[in-house]
Write a protein that holds these residues in place. Sequence first.
Motif, PDB file in Angstrom:
ATOM      1  N   TRP A 262      12.814  16.028   1.609  1.00  0.00           N
ATOM      2  CA  TRP A 262      12.114  14.984   2.357  1.00  0.00           C
ATOM      3  C   TRP A 262      10.619  15.309   2.306  1.00  0.00           C
ATOM      4  CZ3 TRP A 262      14.375  12.610   7.414  1.00  0.00           C
ATOM      5  CH2 TRP A 262      13.528  11.611   7.910  1.00  0.00           C
ATOM      6  N   PHE A 263       9.844  14.380   1.769  1.00  0.00           N
ATOM      7  CA  PHE A 263       8.399  14.588   1.750  1.00  0.00           C
ATOM      8  C   PHE A 263       7.687  13.276   2.065  1.00  0.00           C
ATOM      9  CE2 PHE A 263       9.156  13.010  -2.487  1.00  0.00           C
ATOM     10  CZ  PHE A 263       7.979  12.365  -2.878  1.00  0.00           C
ATOM     11  N   VAL A 264       6.420  13.398   2.468  1.00  0.00           N
ATOM     12  CA  VAL A 264       5.617  12.236   2.857  1.00  0.00           C
ATOM     13  C   VAL A 264       4.265  12.321   2.170  1.00  0.00           C
ATOM     14  CG1 VAL A 264       4.465  11.035   4.762  1.00  0.00           C
ATOM     15  CG2 VAL A 264       6.757  12.004   5.096  1.00  0.00           C
ATOM     16  N   THR A 265       3.827  11.200   1.604  1.00  0.00           N
ATOM     17  CA  THR A 265       2.454  11.071   1.132  1.00  0.00           C
ATOM     18  C   THR A 265       1.725  10.104   2.050  1.00  0.00           C
ATOM     19  OG1 THR A 265       1.028  10.446  -0.714  1.00  0.00           O
ATOM     20  CG2 THR A 265       3.108   9.278  -0.520  1.00  0.00           C
ATOM     21  N   SER A 266       0.500  10.457   2.412  1.00  0.00           N
ATOM     22  CA  SER A 266      -0.251   9.636   3.371  1.00  0.00           C
ATOM     23  C   SER A 266      -1.223   8.682   2.693  1.00  0.00           C
ATOM     24  CB  SER A 266      -1.024  10.540   4.340  1.00  0.00           C
ATOM     25  OG  SER A 266      -1.999  11.312   3.654  1.00  0.00           O
ATOM     26  N   ALA A 267      -1.310   8.709   1.376  1.00  0.00           N
ATOM     27  CA  ALA A 267      -2.313   7.893   0.684  1.00  0.00           C
ATOM     28  C   ALA A 267      -2.102   6.405   0.896  1.00  0.00           C
ATOM     29  CB  ALA A 267      -2.301   8.223  -0.810  1.00  0.00           C
ATOM     30  N   THR A 268      -0.855   5.965   0.994  1.00  0.00           N
ATOM     31  CA  THR A 268      -0.590   4.548   1.215  1.00  0.00           C
ATOM     32  C   THR A 268      -1.110   4.090   2.576  1.00  0.00           C
ATOM     33  OG1 THR A 268       1.662   5.383   1.654  1.00  0.00           O
ATOM     34  CG2 THR A 268       1.339   4.105  -0.347  1.00  0.00           C
ATOM     35  N   ASP A 269      -1.084   4.979   3.551  1.00  0.00           N
ATOM     36  CA  ASP A 269      -1.623   4.663   4.872  1.00  0.00           C
ATOM     37  C   ASP A 269      -3.153   4.655   4.845  1.00  0.00           C
ATOM     38  OD1 ASP A 269      -1.158   4.325   7.830  1.00  0.00           O
ATOM     39  OD2 ASP A 269      -2.208   6.243   7.911  1.00  0.00           O
ATOM     40  N   GLY A 270      -3.741   5.689   4.241  1.00  0.00           N
ATOM     41  CA  GLY A 270      -5.195   5.760   4.180  1.00  0.00           C
ATOM     42  C   GLY A 270      -5.807   4.605   3.413  1.00  0.00           C
ATOM     43  N   ALA A 271      -5.154   4.193   2.333  1.00  0.00           N
ATOM     44  CA  ALA A 271      -5.672   3.064   1.561  1.00  0.00           C
ATOM     45  C   ALA A 271      -5.745   1.805   2.421  1.00  0.00           C
ATOM     46  CB  ALA A 271      -4.797   2.828   0.336  1.00  0.00           C
ATOM     47  N   ALA A 272      -4.709   1.573   3.209  1.00  0.00           N
ATOM     48  CA  ALA A 272      -4.707   0.391   4.074  1.00  0.00           C
ATOM     49  C   ALA A 272      -5.748   0.504   5.175  1.00  0.00           C
ATOM     50  CB  ALA A 272      -3.315   0.192   4.674  1.00  0.00           C
ATOM     51  N   HIS A 273      -5.844   1.675   5.799  1.00  0.00           N
ATOM     52  CA  HIS A 273      -6.815   1.856   6.882  1.00  0.00           C
ATOM     53  C   HIS A 273      -8.242   1.590   6.420  1.00  0.00           C
ATOM     54  CE1 HIS A 273      -4.432   3.046  10.216  1.00  0.00           C
ATOM     55  NE2 HIS A 273      -3.986   4.168   9.695  1.00  0.00           N
ATOM     56  N   PHE A 274      -8.611   2.112   5.261  1.00  0.00           N
ATOM     57  CA  PHE A 274     -10.019   2.159   4.891  1.00  0.00           C
ATOM     58  C   PHE A 274     -10.420   1.175   3.796  1.00  0.00           C
ATOM     59  CE2 PHE A 274      -8.891   6.569   6.284  1.00  0.00           C
ATOM     60  CZ  PHE A 274      -9.436   6.438   7.547  1.00  0.00           C
ATOM     61  N   PHE A 275      -9.458   0.535   3.120  1.00  0.00           N
ATOM     62  CA  PHE A 275      -9.807  -0.361   2.022  1.00  0.00           C
ATOM     63  C   PHE A 275      -9.243  -1.774   2.191  1.00  0.00           C
ATOM     64  CE2 PHE A 275     -10.503   3.828   0.302  1.00  0.00           C
ATOM     65  CZ  PHE A 275     -11.636   3.675  -0.494  1.00  0.00           C
ATOM     66  N   TRP A 276      -8.639  -2.064   3.347  1.00  0.00           N
ATOM     67  CA  TRP A 276      -8.034  -3.392   3.517  1.00  0.00           C
ATOM     68  C   TRP A 276      -9.080  -4.501   3.446  1.00  0.00           C
ATOM     69  CZ3 TRP A 276      -2.707  -3.771   3.893  1.00  0.00           C
ATOM     70  CH2 TRP A 276      -2.214  -5.075   4.051  1.00  0.00           C
ATOM     71  N   LYS A 277     -10.267  -4.255   3.947  1.00  0.00           N
ATOM     72  CA  LYS A 277     -11.307  -5.302   3.962  1.00  0.00           C
ATOM     73  C   LYS A 277     -11.750  -5.675   2.548  1.00  0.00           C
ATOM     74  CE  LYS A 277     -15.148  -2.033   4.587  1.00  0.00           C
ATOM     75  NZ  LYS A 277     -16.237  -1.608   5.516  1.00  0.00           N
ATOM     76  N   TYR A 278     -11.561  -4.783   1.585  1.00  0.00           N
ATOM     77  CA  TYR A 278     -11.881  -5.101   0.197  1.00  0.00           C
ATOM     78  C   TYR A 278     -10.715  -5.793  -0.497  1.00  0.00           C
ATOM     79  CZ  TYR A 278     -15.212  -1.295   1.169  1.00  0.00           C
ATOM     80  OH  TYR A 278     -16.167  -0.481   1.722  1.00  0.00           O
ATOM     81  N   HIS A 279      -9.523  -5.554   0.006  1.00  0.00           N
ATOM     82  CA  HIS A 279      -8.275  -5.984  -0.638  1.00  0.00           C
ATOM     83  C   HIS A 279      -7.861  -7.397  -0.236  1.00  0.00           C
ATOM     84  CE1 HIS A 279      -3.831  -6.009  -1.167  1.00  0.00           C
ATOM     85  NE2 HIS A 279      -3.771  -6.250   0.127  1.00  0.00           N
ATOM     86  N   ASP A 280      -8.134  -7.780   0.998  1.00  0.00           N
ATOM     87  CA  ASP A 280      -7.568  -8.989   1.599  1.00  0.00           C
ATOM     88  C   ASP A 280      -8.648 -10.061   1.781  1.00  0.00           C
ATOM     89  OD1 ASP A 280      -6.334 -10.903   3.134  1.00  0.00           O
ATOM     90  OD2 ASP A 280      -5.788  -9.560   4.789  1.00  0.00           O
ATOM     91  N   PRO A 281      -8.584 -11.161   1.030  1.00  0.00           N
ATOM     92  CA  PRO A 281      -9.603 -12.210   1.154  1.00  0.00           C
ATOM     93  C   PRO A 281      -9.661 -12.854   2.542  1.00  0.00           C
ATOM     94  CG  PRO A 281      -8.353 -12.476  -0.877  1.00  0.00           C
ATOM     95  CD  PRO A 281      -7.642 -11.436  -0.061  1.00  0.00           C
ATOM     96  N   THR A 282      -8.614 -12.704   3.347  1.00  0.00           N
ATOM     97  CA  THR A 282      -8.637 -13.297   4.688  1.00  0.00           C
ATOM     98  C   THR A 282      -9.282 -12.376   5.721  1.00  0.00           C
ATOM     99  OG1 THR A 282      -6.468 -12.418   5.410  1.00  0.00           O
ATOM    100  CG2 THR A 282      -6.469 -14.461   4.123  1.00  0.00           C
ATOM    101  N   HIS A 283      -9.602 -11.145   5.331  1.00  0.00           N
ATOM    102  CA  HIS A 283     -10.201 -10.218   6.291  1.00  0.00           C
ATOM    103  C   HIS A 283     -11.610 -10.697   6.646  1.00  0.00           C
ATOM    104  CE1 HIS A 283     -11.734  -6.528   8.088  1.00  0.00           C
ATOM    105  NE2 HIS A 283     -10.481  -6.103   8.152  1.00  0.00           N
ATOM    106  N   PRO A 284     -11.980 -10.633   7.917  1.00  0.00           N
ATOM    107  CA  PRO A 284     -13.315 -11.115   8.325  1.00  0.00           C
ATOM    108  C   PRO A 284     -14.477 -10.418   7.622  1.00  0.00           C
ATOM    109  CG  PRO A 284     -11.917 -10.770  10.247  1.00  0.00           C
ATOM    110  CD  PRO A 284     -11.172 -10.224   9.077  1.00  0.00           C
ATOM    111  N   LEU A 285     -14.270  -9.193   7.138  1.00  0.00           N
ATOM    112  CA  LEU A 285     -15.346  -8.456   6.480  1.00  0.00           C
ATOM    113  C   LEU A 285     -15.276  -8.521   4.951  1.00  0.00           C
ATOM    114  CD1 LEU A 285     -15.457  -5.232   8.710  1.00  0.00           C
ATOM    115  CD2 LEU A 285     -16.885  -7.283   8.879  1.00  0.00           C
ATOM    116  N   PHE A 286     -14.372  -9.319   4.431  1.00  0.00           N
ATOM    117  CA  PHE A 286     -14.203  -9.423   2.975  1.00  0.00           C
ATOM    118  C   PHE A 286     -15.447 -10.041   2.344  1.00  0.00           C
ATOM    119  CE2 PHE A 286     -13.012 -11.729  -0.867  1.00  0.00           C
ATOM    120  CZ  PHE A 286     -12.281 -10.782  -1.564  1.00  0.00           C
ATOM    121  N   THR A 287     -15.894  -9.420   1.244  1.00  0.00           N
ATOM    122  CA  THR A 287     -16.965  -9.987   0.438  1.00  0.00           C
ATOM    123  C   THR A 287     -16.592  -9.866  -1.036  1.00  0.00           C
ATOM    124  OG1 THR A 287     -18.190  -7.898   0.188  1.00  0.00           O
ATOM    125  CG2 THR A 287     -18.709  -9.263   2.136  1.00  0.00           C
TER     126      THR A 287
END
Length: 561
Positions: free
Chosen positions: A199-224
């Motif tokens: 059993w192992f866990v990688t946290s990169a999938t969580d960190g990517a969402a926390h810190f890069f969602w505004k670049y990823h999601d066109p509906t995010h209020p901070l998206f440019t």
Amino acid sequence: MRRVLVVGLDGATWEVAQPMLERGDLPTLRRLVEAGASGPLRSVVHPYTAQAWTTMATGCNQGQHRIFDFWERDFSRYGFRLLNASHRAVPSLWGLLSARGRRVVVVNVPMTYPPEPVAGVLVSGRDTPGLSAAYTHPPDLKADLADLAGEPYVIVPDDWLYTRRGQPDRARDELFRELRVRFRVVRELLRREAWDLAWFVTSATDGAAHFFWKYHDPTHPLFTQEGAAAHGDVVREVYRRADAELGRLLEEVGDEATVLVVSDHGEGPQTPLAVHLNLWLAQEGYLAFAREGRGGVRRAMARALQVAKRLAYDRLSFQNLTLVRRLFPDWLRRELGQETFFAGIDWARTRAFSEEVRGNIWINLKGRDPAGIVEPGAEYEALRDALIAGLSALRNPLTGGPLVRRVWRREELYSGPYVERFPDLVVEAEVPDVFRPRGDYRGEEAVRVLSREELAALKTSGTHRMEGILVACGPGVRTGVQIQGATLQDLAPTILYLLGEPVPAHMDGRVLTELLDPSWLAASPVRREAGGADEGGSGQDYTEEETRQIEERLAGLGYLG
């Protein structure tokens, strides 16, 4: 002999994975979905790392295993203390299996520090203070990890640190490094160790969402468009790299092991809302702020300390932060900790209060809290009823709809000997991160829409959601089925069943029979057995230095305001 491999993708969500599956971007996960069973995996309330992974690893609700969050109330004062694996009150799945003579490999699962002795190897996860700690079992494994990884080992990537310093390229590289190191170490350990459960866990999938969602999601209020051009593919690239690494791992593991791919919660965009629970409580007459001048020195010192910490984060290397921490005496940090969570409250005139970084309401109870004024019994229950009615009526200023899913009495959500340590009321909102400390806000709106500047100042642009992912494939699993209704506490009983082991009676979860091959169930019915629960953890607190390190990491993720 049956074997199970559990792959934890922290924070992975179908919202990202499903479109990528359909485009063929995640061939390994797609193969597992098509050849096995899959569906949403419901998290816990509140859906955060510490309590979620502990629930998954024990099969028990928080009232049994005690880990309600990264911290718990210290009822000797209006403050909190950090928790770790030694405070867990029931055995882990790998502890149970070790006692039964089964071999385990456990790597980077949150809330596994200090490492418990197991039949096999264990490398502790996010709650580890740092690389200088003793975080492996056996102890000498620690010296091998860099060689196994082919580069310096990483427990928690510094994505949060570089994000707050305005260095998204370095944050991205930290996520890629964490994935690379984690999978390499796991591959090497599975080659050299005998194992029944890995059993192992990688946290990169969580960190990517926390810190890069505004670049990823066109509906995010901070998206440019500019931000998307530079970093819009980071979230998807992390998923692609995780999928490729998983493919390489499964080639080595072969088809004899049953594979579970799981996440502790989902993710989604940060909402531009703020609910200041203490301000609402004050406006409704349940809480009183200290009059001007009373406690002002303490509050000013606490604010100055927070400003100093923010400046240090922005200007110093992480290694030098350890030196700076020593400039602040431990007694000062403890004394000012109350102002971090409960700034400027007049306890003699307060009946209910919140730490505000979670949807938690505490009654200022006589006999429990240092300056409690609410009598247990009828007065306590009447106050809870009134608070439930008021909070349930809150409206979302963006939609006009309800803001709160439900306000829970703690005993409605949890059961077991540790419920009395939990908040008196738990407020479940659509987005758990909507609850925010008042900070420097001096307006009168307890529920408000954040300005673009305030939203940009938040530490994260993506936040947790209740639904994670579950994919199961291999021996004992049905082919090509979609399931509904699975929860985190169902994982441990299901894994025990897949390993041919009886399920202890103390586990709250159930075996997910709907994903299992009917022929397996007919040949081996689910077995429950009495016993299996511990008397409670040893409660090994962090040292003062370790406490500082963990607090800074949690603050960097936005968990401490």
